[in-house]
Write a protein that holds these residues in place. Structure first.
Motif, short mmCIF file in Angstrom:
data_model
loop_
_atom_site.label_atom_id
_atom_site.label_comp_id
_atom_site.label_asym_id
_atom_site.label_seq_id
_atom_site.Cartn_x
_atom_site.Cartn_y
_atom_site.Cartn_z
N ALA A 7 -22.54 53.96 -8.29
CA ALA A 7 -21.95 54.75 -9.37
C ALA A 7 -20.44 54.55 -9.31
N VAL A 9 -16.88 55.81 -10.66
CA VAL A 9 -16.20 56.93 -11.31
C VAL A 9 -14.72 56.55 -11.45
N SER A 37 -22.96 51.08 -12.19
CA SER A 37 -23.07 51.82 -13.45
C SER A 37 -21.88 52.76 -13.53
N VAL A 39 -19.92 55.96 -14.61
CA VAL A 39 -20.26 57.36 -14.85
C VAL A 39 -19.23 57.94 -15.83
N LEU A 62 -24.17 64.03 -15.51
CA LEU A 62 -23.32 63.60 -14.40
C LEU A 62 -24.05 63.78 -13.07
N GLU A 65 -26.83 61.23 -12.59
CA GLU A 65 -26.33 59.87 -12.32
C GLU A 65 -25.86 59.74 -10.88
N ILE A 66 -25.23 60.76 -10.36
CA ILE A 66 -24.78 60.72 -8.97
C ILE A 66 -25.98 60.78 -8.03
#
Length: 181
Positions: A7, A9, A37, A39, A62, A65-66
């Motif tokens: 992920a 960020v 991916s 986020v 969120l 996804e994490i």
């Protein structure tokens, strides 16, 4: 370990963000078996503890996804010698309600670029302090305090002067995630 889900960020919302450009180029260096991916954090409401019992759909997204990620790569600019508020807001959302953090135990790495000579050294240190509190083991010894200048990212790729350095970081991160994950 099966395919690594990283992920990413990015702590900048700016359309032409140097950190977004760097992150997009950096993940192209991931080896086979690792997938990035990005986020989304630009649509999150400001964190308010009163909302913990009924989180917004964006916050639930969120958190999911994490949860699904094998590891997290934070790419942060530096605002006033610290991380941007939008990044801290996302971290707070995914760490709450108390006792239900989705960050705990997730391996992480921290990078960032800035037009300033010290890159994002202070922002990264502040972020590392927060990640330590959240029980996120963070890659050590492979710091990237990048000074943004022409040629760092060329046509969406890490430029030739920085590519070897960036590749070493990516390889170290992936190997470390496999080891601790």
């Amino acid at each position: 370990m099966s395919q690594l889900q990283i992920a990413v960020v990015v702590g900048s919302l700016r359309k032409d963000s140097y950190n977004r450009q760097f992150a997009e180029a950096l993940v192209k260096l991931l080896p086979e078996g690792a997938k990035a991916s990005f986020v989304r954090i630009d649509d999150l409401p400001l964190y308010n503890q009163d909302d913990d019992a009924d989180q917004a759909p964006q916050v639930k997204r969120l958190r999911e996804e994490i949860k699904a990620a094998s590891a997290v790569l934070f790419v942060t600019p530096e605002y006033n010698r610290s991380m941007p508020g939008v990044l801290k807001n996302a971290i707070d959302h995914a760490s709450r309600p108390w006792g239900q953090s989705v960050w705990g135990g997730k391996p992480a790495a921290v990078v960032g670029v800035s037009v300033g000579a010290i890159g994002t050294a202070m922002a990264q240190q502040h972020l590392r302090n927060v990640l330590a509190y959240l029980d996120m083991p963070t890659l050590a010894g492979h710091e990237m305090f990048i000074h943004w200048k022409d040629g760092l990212v060329v046509d969406g790729e890490i430029g030739p002067a920085s590519k070897e350095f960036a590749q070493k970081f990516v390889d170290a991160f992936v190997a470390w995630v496999k080891q601790v994950g």
